[in-house]
Motif scaffolding. Structure first.
Motif, PDB file in Angstrom:
ATOM      1  N   ASP A  21      -0.781   8.830  -3.569  1.00  0.00           N
ATOM      2  CA  ASP A  21       0.090   9.508  -2.607  1.00  0.00           C
ATOM      3  C   ASP A  21       1.348   8.666  -2.447  1.00  0.00           C
ATOM      4  O   ASP A  21       1.253   7.436  -2.331  1.00  0.00           O
ATOM      5  CB  ASP A  21      -0.642   9.608  -1.253  1.00  0.00           C
ATOM      6  CG  ASP A  21      -0.100  10.729  -0.385  1.00  0.00           C
ATOM      7  OD1 ASP A  21       1.137  10.808  -0.227  1.00  0.00           O
ATOM      8  OD2 ASP A  21      -0.914  11.524   0.134  1.00  0.00           O
ATOM      9  N   PHE A  55       1.534   5.938   0.174  1.00  0.00           N
ATOM     10  CA  PHE A  55       0.898   4.621   0.076  1.00  0.00           C
ATOM     11  C   PHE A  55       1.895   3.517  -0.293  1.00  0.00           C
ATOM     12  O   PHE A  55       1.547   2.342  -0.291  1.00  0.00           O
ATOM     13  CB  PHE A  55      -0.215   4.630  -0.985  1.00  0.00           C
ATOM     14  CG  PHE A  55      -1.375   5.541  -0.664  1.00  0.00           C
ATOM     15  CD1 PHE A  55      -1.804   5.734   0.635  1.00  0.00           C
ATOM     16  CD2 PHE A  55      -2.054   6.209  -1.679  1.00  0.00           C
ATOM     17  CE1 PHE A  55      -2.879   6.571   0.925  1.00  0.00           C
ATOM     18  CE2 PHE A  55      -3.130   7.045  -1.405  1.00  0.00           C
ATOM     19  CZ  PHE A  55      -3.540   7.228  -0.100  1.00  0.00           C
ATOM     20  N   THR A  87      -7.291   2.139   3.066  1.00  0.00           N
ATOM     21  CA  THR A  87      -7.251   3.361   2.252  1.00  0.00           C
ATOM     22  C   THR A  87      -8.482   3.466   1.355  1.00  0.00           C
ATOM     23  O   THR A  87      -9.104   4.528   1.244  1.00  0.00           O
ATOM     24  CB  THR A  87      -5.969   3.380   1.388  1.00  0.00           C
ATOM     25  OG1 THR A  87      -4.849   3.173   2.250  1.00  0.00           O
ATOM     26  CG2 THR A  87      -5.809   4.701   0.665  1.00  0.00           C
ATOM     27  N   LYS A  99     -11.485   4.497   3.344  1.00  0.00           N
ATOM     28  CA  LYS A  99     -11.476   5.944   3.599  1.00  0.00           C
ATOM     29  C   LYS A  99     -11.973   6.698   2.365  1.00  0.00           C
ATOM     30  O   LYS A  99     -12.731   7.657   2.469  1.00  0.00           O
ATOM     31  CB  LYS A  99     -10.049   6.400   3.953  1.00  0.00           C
ATOM     32  CG  LYS A  99      -9.647   6.028   5.362  1.00  0.00           C
ATOM     33  CD  LYS A  99     -10.402   6.916   6.315  1.00  0.00           C
ATOM     34  CE  LYS A  99     -10.144   6.563   7.760  1.00  0.00           C
ATOM     35  NZ  LYS A  99     -11.041   7.324   8.658  1.00  0.00           N
ATOM     36  N   SER A 118      -5.452  12.854  -2.082  1.00  0.00           N
ATOM     37  CA  SER A 118      -4.256  12.414  -1.358  1.00  0.00           C
ATOM     38  C   SER A 118      -4.677  11.707  -0.078  1.00  0.00           C
ATOM     39  O   SER A 118      -5.863  11.668   0.264  1.00  0.00           O
ATOM     40  CB  SER A 118      -3.403  13.633  -1.003  1.00  0.00           C
ATOM     41  OG  SER A 118      -4.112  14.413  -0.047  1.00  0.00           O
ATOM     42  N   ALA A 119      -3.683  11.183   0.635  1.00  0.00           N
ATOM     43  CA  ALA A 119      -3.958  10.519   1.913  1.00  0.00           C
ATOM     44  C   ALA A 119      -4.684  11.484   2.848  1.00  0.00           C
ATOM     45  O   ALA A 119      -5.638  11.110   3.537  1.00  0.00           O
ATOM     46  CB  ALA A 119      -2.646  10.043   2.540  1.00  0.00           C
ATOM     47  N   GLU A 120      -4.235  12.716   2.849  1.00  0.00           N
ATOM     48  CA  GLU A 120      -4.848  13.706   3.728  1.00  0.00           C
ATOM     49  C   GLU A 120      -6.289  14.007   3.300  1.00  0.00           C
ATOM     50  O   GLU A 120      -7.183  14.129   4.140  1.00  0.00           O
ATOM     51  CB  GLU A 120      -4.003  14.986   3.666  1.00  0.00           C
ATOM     52  CG  GLU A 120      -4.193  15.880   4.866  1.00  0.00           C
ATOM     53  CD  GLU A 120      -3.429  17.192   4.684  1.00  0.00           C
ATOM     54  OE1 GLU A 120      -2.380  17.187   3.998  1.00  0.00           O
ATOM     55  OE2 GLU A 120      -3.905  18.203   5.217  1.00  0.00           O
ATOM     56  N   ALA A 166      -6.930   9.749   5.871  1.00  0.00           N
ATOM     57  CA  ALA A 166      -6.310   8.495   6.292  1.00  0.00           C
ATOM     58  C   ALA A 166      -5.280   8.751   7.402  1.00  0.00           C
ATOM     59  O   ALA A 166      -4.528   9.717   7.350  1.00  0.00           O
ATOM     60  CB  ALA A 166      -5.636   7.822   5.095  1.00  0.00           C
ATOM     61  N   SER A 206      -1.921   8.283   9.097  1.00  0.00           N
ATOM     62  CA  SER A 206      -0.642   7.946   8.464  1.00  0.00           C
ATOM     63  C   SER A 206      -0.020   6.671   9.026  1.00  0.00           C
ATOM     64  O   SER A 206       0.813   6.041   8.382  1.00  0.00           O
ATOM     65  CB  SER A 206       0.332   9.115   8.575  1.00  0.00           C
ATOM     66  OG  SER A 206       0.602   9.355   9.935  1.00  0.00           O
ATOM     67  N   ILE A 208      -1.436   3.547   6.727  1.00  0.00           N
ATOM     68  CA  ILE A 208      -1.276   3.442   5.277  1.00  0.00           C
ATOM     69  C   ILE A 208       0.151   3.038   4.919  1.00  0.00           C
ATOM     70  O   ILE A 208       1.042   3.059   5.775  1.00  0.00           O
ATOM     71  CB  ILE A 208      -1.627   4.778   4.577  1.00  0.00           C
ATOM     72  CG1 ILE A 208      -0.726   5.906   5.111  1.00  0.00           C
ATOM     73  CG2 ILE A 208      -3.098   5.113   4.759  1.00  0.00           C
ATOM     74  CD1 ILE A 208      -0.883   7.209   4.371  1.00  0.00           C
TER      75      ILE A 208
END
Ligand code: FAD
Ligand code: AMP
Lengths: 259, 397
Positions: free
Chosen positions: A86, A89, A100, A103, A205-207, A211, A213, A216
């Motif tokens: 992502d 990051f 991260t 997660k 992805s982060a979502e 994670a 926001s 990260i």
């Protein structure tokens, strides 16, 4: 036995050099490789799987091209691969990276063992392994040089110390970081390479990994690089002269204080 | 995120050159940023047309930065002895504490530490927090980590330093992560910025090819591990006074899921090369494992120890504990004799602070000669036997 191995793609450090003329980094043709320590982590995971049964999942956080190192791990015997990738990051330090990865591990699900390399050769920090264990609230052992005994319930191993080694035993789940003495990584078989070619790599992805926001990338990183510069220049060359015998003679005189 | 203003960018490529991470490339006359960007801002400062800016990188500053005060050093105690890097860190710690006008505290964790706490005071500490308990006889990350974490939470120091040793590089990452604190590994230089108390932590990166300075702008404590043999310890001064605080331990702090079955010391007593005054280093120029015989002979004639480059450790000619350099040990003996070592930057990074450096190499262009005080260009198989017999002759006379 469910094993997760964290692997990182790094620039081959021996290619990264400062151009002495311009004082900038000469990067032409810098290769990206799997962090060398992580190759030993993958090898150990595959050996443990062969002994105790189970599955090996390799996990990396990095740009899309990091799939290359995940495929390499599959060609060496790993079963599944997950890439967390992502733009958010960017700028992650070891705290944000271990958050991260934790997660992502939670997303992957239950595990018995996590293996990391001792350190990544781009940053040489050795902080992500312990950080990940703390985030997951599991015990960790760093710099494992030998696994003496592996059973369904525990591992007995040697951890390298500055003055020798300690022998320690831990019940699963746990996280280990490994050094190169642990094993000799195998070369991928032809079958392995075929498998790697066809392998589906899950990209999250982060979502996707849930994670936060604020935790990260740079925002989640307590440390920040503020300056980079070349190492200090070296001194003058000082070479003795005369025949070898004369030079040795001179040297011993110069070293008299130490004899 | 690093933003490129396409209107302003002239595609000059200065940013490309100033990026240590290879994250910017000029494509079709415009700078393009890749994932490798760490948002360090070096390019922003260098851009002459102000086409680059960092956005959305403000962090949530911990509101109470000022509530954290004092400089702490974790002093490593193992198998009945204090690591020498602990004293070196008290040396730099004292400087930082004086610059900030705060106290310097040492944290001592172990069993049967005897008069070590007094020794720490004589080397510069104002306070020693001592956790001495039979349950702490062996190092484990969980027990030592619990004790250190709880002490930090209770007293809130602004800086915590530890040696970049096997123990320090295992314990401190766990503690820092628990605290959510920034941690910089393997520092070789530390300074404090007067206006805001930011610790400027400098360390080698990319195998020593570049140096990076790192700060922790919005969190406390600021934590670093520091390479042994780069900081200077203070003279022992029995006249210094300080306070020793015995830490009361909770049973939960002594609980660990990692069971230490045995602690094995390497049988070779010359293995701890960081403690030696004289080191003879061997590299690939020795041709084979047998070549180390000469190195051992020279070392023993000088009453010194044997060290090595990574190339020969990788080749299996000698064990890892002997490796000097970026990924090995940092040493600073009085005398370092490098034989058949080319002097790659990663090796030099580990030995350049030696008092006197001698290089023996048949290639007169080998970079090792750049750091040597005395160099001999020639074949080590010819030179070393002569050197050994001269030294032995000198010692007899
Ligand atoms: C990320 C990273 C980390 C690294 N960390 C370390 C580290 O911690 N420590 C380390 O040492 N290296 C490290 N390296 C490796 C380093 O870059 C060099 O490859 C290594 O130091 C070379 O070892 P050497 O000098 O023994 O071998 P070489 O570079 O092969 O040099 C051998 C030398 O011996 C000379 N020679 C040969 N025969 C003779 C003879 N008969 N008489 C006299 N001289 C002779 C040659 O002229 C040559 O200069 C690291 C590399 C990377 C990328
Ligand atoms: N981005 C990443 N993705 C996956 N694993 C990582 C990543 N960064 C670090 N690691 C793991 O953590 C180890 C130590 O890395 P470091 O703390 O960066 O030196 C590596 O050997 C990897 O196993």
């Amino acid at each position: 036995m469910k094993i997760i191995v964290c692997v990182k793609q790094v620039p081959d450090a021996k290619d990264v050099r400062l151009d002495p003329e311009t004082n900038t980094l000469a990067r032409e043709g810098v290769q990206s490789i799997m962090n060398p320590y992580d190759q030993h982590a993958v090898e150990e995971a595959v050996r443990l799987k062969e002994k105790l049964g189970g599955e090996v999942t390799v996990l990396s956080m990095g740009p899309p091209q990091a799939v290359d190192v995940l495929k390499q791990a599959i060609s060496c015997g790993a079963d599944h691969a997950v890439l967390v990738s992502d733009r958010a990051f960017a700028g992650a330090d070891t705290w944000a990276t271990s958050y991260t990865l934790a997660k992502a591990v939670n997303k992957i699900g239950a595990f018995d063992l996590i293996l990391c390399g001792k350190q990544a050769i781009d940053g040489d920090t050795a902080q992500v392994g312990p950080g990940l264990a703390i985030q997951l609230k599991i015990p960790f052992v760093t710099c494992v040089q030998k696994i003496r005994d592996a059973s369904e319930s525990e591992l007995v191993m040697e951890r390298m110390m500055d003055d020798g080694y300690d022998v320690v035993a831990v019940d699963y789940p746990m996280l280990l970081t490994v050094v190169k003495d642990l094993n000799e990584p195998r070369v991928p078989s032809l079958k392995g390479k075929m498998r790697a070619k066809k392998a589906e790599i899950q990209v999250l992805s982060a979502e996707d990994v849930g994670a936060d926001s604020a935790k990260i990338g740079l925002a989640g990183s307590p440390t920040q690089v503020v300056d980079v510069f070349p190492p200090p220049p070296r001194g003058e060359r000082a070479i003795l002269s005369g025949s070898i015998d004369e030079q040795v003679e001179q040297l011993v005189e110069k070293l008299a204080a130490y004899l | 995120m690093l933003i490129v203003d396409k209107e302003l960018c002239v595609g000059c490529g200065i940013c490309e050159d100033s990026c240590a991470f290879g994250a910017i490339e000029v494509v079709d006359g415009i700078a393009v940023v890749s994932e490798a960007c760490t948002l360090c801002g070096a390019c922003v400062d260098n851009c002459e047309v102000e086409a680059l800016r960092l956005e959305g990188v403000e962090k949530n500053v911990q509101v109470d930065l000022d509530n954290w005060n004092g400089i702490w050093v974790y002093c490593e105690y193992r198998s009945g002895s204090l690591s020498s890097v602990s004293l070196e860190l008290l040396g730099i710690g004292r400087k930082l504490a004086d610059a900030r006008g705060v106290k310097l505290a040492a944290v001592l964790i172990g069993a049967d530490t005897g008069d070590t706490a007094d020794n720490l005071i004589a080397h510069g500490a104002d306070i020693v927090y001592r956790a001495d308990d039979p349950g702490l006889a062996y190092f484990t990350d969980e027990t030592y980590g619990a004790v250190l974490t709880d002490l930090i939470k209770q007293h809130q120091p602004e800086v915590v330093l530890a040696g970049a040793t096997a123990i320090g590089r295992s314990l401190i990452p766990g503690v820092a992560n628990t605290l959510g604190a920034g941690l910089t590994a393997d520092c070789t230089q530390l300074d404090i910025r007067a206006d805001d108390g930011a610790l400027l932590q400098t360390r080698p990166a990319f195998g020593g090819n570049i140096m990076a300075t790192i700060v922790c702008p919005s969190s406390r404590p600021q934590m670093s591990t520091v390479r042994p043999n780069v900081m200077k310890e203070l003279e022992y001064d029995a006249g210094r006074t300080g306070e020793i605080v015995d830490v009361a331990l909770e049973p939960a702090q002594l609980d660990s899921k990692v069971r230490v079955l045995e602690s094995v010391q390497a049988e070779n007593d010359d293995v701890n090369i960081q403690e030696s005054d004289i080191l003879v280093g061997g590299g690939r120029g020795l041709d084979s494992e047998k070549g180390f015989e000469l190195i051992r002979q020279l070392a023993s004639s000088l009453n010194g120890s044997v060290s090595a480059s990574r190339a020969v450790v990788d080749a299996g000619w000698i064990g890892y504990p002997h490796q000097v350099g970026q990924t090995g040990k940092t040493v600073a003996p009085k005398l370092y004799i490098a034989c058949g070592i080319s002097g790659a930057i990663q090796h030099v990074a580990g030995m350049q602070s030696s008092e006197t450096i001698v290089a023996i190499n048949r290639d007169e262009n080998a970079p090792i000669f750049d750091v040597a005080d005395f160099g001999i260009v020639g074949d080590l198989f010819e030179i070393l036997p002569k050197l050994i017999s001269k030294i032995e002759g000198y010692q007899k006379s």
